[in-house]
Write an enzyme that holds these catalytic residues in place. Structure first.
Site, mmCIF file in Angstrom:
data_model
loop_
_atom_site.group_PDB
_atom_site.id
_atom_site.type_symbol
_atom_site.label_atom_id
_atom_site.label_comp_id
_atom_site.label_asym_id
_atom_site.label_seq_id
_atom_site.Cartn_x
_atom_site.Cartn_y
_atom_site.Cartn_z
ATOM 1 N N CYS A 195 25.697 110.458 55.839
ATOM 2 C CA CYS A 195 24.656 111.049 55.000
ATOM 3 C C CYS A 195 23.794 111.984 55.836
ATOM 4 C CB CYS A 195 23.793 109.932 54.390
ATOM 5 S SG CYS A 195 22.650 110.524 53.106
ATOM 6 N N TYR A 244 15.970 102.192 52.772
ATOM 7 C CA TYR A 244 16.492 101.076 51.987
ATOM 8 C C TYR A 244 18.003 101.137 51.753
ATOM 9 C CZ TYR A 244 15.844 104.457 48.135
ATOM 10 O OH TYR A 244 15.869 105.564 47.330
ATOM 11 N N GLY A 267 26.826 106.848 51.120
ATOM 12 C CA GLY A 267 26.498 108.078 51.812
ATOM 13 C C GLY A 267 26.188 109.254 50.902
ATOM 14 N N ARG A 293 12.516 107.926 51.569
ATOM 15 C CA ARG A 293 13.646 108.849 51.668
ATOM 16 C C ARG A 293 13.389 110.064 52.550
ATOM 17 N NH1 ARG A 293 17.637 107.908 48.065
ATOM 18 N NH2 ARG A 293 18.323 110.071 48.105
ATOM 19 N N CYS A 312 27.653 96.784 34.751
ATOM 20 C CA CYS A 312 28.533 95.705 35.211
ATOM 21 C C CYS A 312 27.768 94.411 35.474
ATOM 22 C CB CYS A 312 29.305 96.137 36.450
ATOM 23 S SG CYS A 312 28.283 96.668 37.842
ATOM 24 N N CYS A 342 33.266 90.251 36.576
ATOM 25 C CA CYS A 342 33.295 91.445 37.420
ATOM 26 C C CYS A 342 34.748 91.839 37.660
ATOM 27 C CB CYS A 342 32.614 91.168 38.754
ATOM 28 S SG CYS A 342 30.835 90.861 38.647
ATOM 29 N N CYS A 402 33.844 95.809 44.818
ATOM 30 C CA CYS A 402 32.511 96.314 44.450
ATOM 31 C C CYS A 402 31.907 96.955 45.682
ATOM 32 C CB CYS A 402 31.640 95.140 43.968
ATOM 33 S SG CYS A 402 29.903 95.539 43.685
ATOM 34 N N ASP A 403 31.142 98.041 45.504
ATOM 35 C CA ASP A 403 30.573 98.673 46.700
ATOM 36 C C ASP A 403 29.412 97.871 47.287
ATOM 37 O OD1 ASP A 403 28.863 99.438 44.567
ATOM 38 O OD2 ASP A 403 28.226 101.229 45.641
ATOM 39 N N CYS A 430 22.308 88.927 29.740
ATOM 40 C CA CYS A 430 22.510 89.179 31.171
ATOM 41 C C CYS A 430 23.716 88.472 31.772
ATOM 42 C CB CYS A 430 21.258 88.819 31.960
ATOM 43 S SG CYS A 430 20.963 87.038 32.070
#
Length: 362
Positions: free
Chosen positions: A15, A21, A66, A134, A247, A253, A268-269, A317
């Site tokens: 990035c 964060y 990224g 950021r 999701c 999942c 999953c990322d 949920c």
């Protein structure tokens, strides 16, 4: 015909910013320092297998990082070329890019517009809110947005709700309205620090609940919301009789797969970890990868806490996101860290949301 959805990291965690964060920086422990870029052979194998798996169905590629624009315009031209080469005639293909917006230029935007890419811009509010976590990137992001508007390419805004902007729901909402941002995603930041405690930049459950309720009051706008907020839209989907597209609210999942720059496949990322690797696109099929994702990961969603099983809000949920279940004690059957926030918010908003859902059904 089958649908397939893939979240692809063409440059891994690389990035041009260094957001405090960012949860994905931790993947450096797997892929090491230095520059990362998906090789053409890996890219073609990925696209070919995705198109073969979908067999003429919908194929969705979400390019993230990224910062995915670091891959360059030539990379995305090649993506389109390969999708056209290996897709069936008339097949629908969707591409989206989640970017911080600072690298956008006319060449990128014209390409994305020609092939109907969906653009998501990461923006945490006005300059003070955005730059708190950021860095000094607000001006670059807004310049990117201005260019998108000039060249008439639609986009949405993704905002990470963190320890700073969570205390400013009215400022955040008014910023969206002032800037004419009509489509917004709110993603809660919930991460653990090196000591296993909630990180200082994360939003705690009590603050998140207060944020949601105050933001909802502004969004409600007398029953005529002026801004599409994905979290509220997701609840409206459920109340209107549709499956949740978020999701974290699904009953299981494993509906999508995450792929790293070298072809490694994960369920999953949020769970790009050595022990969660499903295989590699080099030698694994999507049939086997989705099966493993369901069998070894997705089924854990159904292992809800006993309190969840008895909760009147479970139909919304489904026990929440697996990532947030691990925050307190690393147990998939624990309560979602945001459980109390959700329960209070659902009770606070449900009458008004059901009113809107009734109109949608009609």
């Amino acid at each position: 015909m089958k649908n397939i959805e893939l979240l692809v990291k063409p440059v891994s965690f690389d990035c041009n910013l260094a957001c405090s964060y960012c949860f994905y920086k931790s993947t450096e422990s797997i892929y090491g320092a230095g520059k990362h870029l998906m090789e053409d052979k890996i890219l073609e194998t990925l696209v070919l297998k995705a198109m073969q798996y979908s067999n003429g169905g919908l194929a969705v590629f979400s390019w993230q990082g990224g910062e995915p624009l670091l891959a360059g315009v030539t990379f995305y031209r090649r993506v389109i070329e390969l999708q056209q080469k290996h897709g069936k005639k008339g097949q629908r293909v969707g591409n989206s890019v989640q970017t911080n917006g600072t690298l956008l230029n006319e060449e990128f935007i014209k390409l994305f517009k020609e092939y109907n890419f969906l653009l998501g811009i990461s923006l945490d509010g006005d300059r003070p809110m955005h730059e708190f976590h950021r860095g000094k990137s607000f001006e670059g992001a807004m310049k990117g947005i201005a260019l998108l508007r000039e060249l008439e390419l639609d986009f949405n805004i993704l905002t990470v709700i963190n320890s700073f902007n969570a205390a400013r729901p009215a400022d955040l909402y008014n910023f969206y309205v002032k800037e004419g941002f009509d489509f917004v995603q709110l993603i809660p930041c919930v991460e653990k620090d090196s000591m296993g405690k909630l990180s200082e930049f994360s939003v705690d459950s009590k603050t998140y609940c207060k944020f949601l309720c105050e933001f909802f009051d502004l969004w409600w706008n007398g029953g005529k919301p002026a801004v599409s907020v994905r979290f509220f839209d997701n609840i409206l989907e459920i109340l209107s009789g549709y499956d949740a597209t978020y999701c974290g609210f699904k009953s299981t999942c494993g509906d999508y797969l995450a792929l790293e720059y070298n072809g490694d496949i994960y369920p999953c990322d949020f769970f790009v970890k050595k022990e969660r690797k499903l295989g590699s696109i080099k030698d694994a099929s999507f049939e086997d990868s989705f099966r493993l994702a369901k069998e070894n990961f997705g089924v854990k969603k159904a292992d809800v806490n006993e309190k969840c099983a008895l909760c009147k809000w479970k139909y919304i949920c489904n026990g929440g996101c697996l990532k947030y279940r691990l925050i307190k004690d690393d147990n998939f059957s624990s309560l979602d860290y945001l459980c109390e926030a959700y329960k209070e918010f659902f009770g606070y908003s449900i009458v008004r949301l059901k009113t809107l859902a009734g109109g949608i059904r009609q």
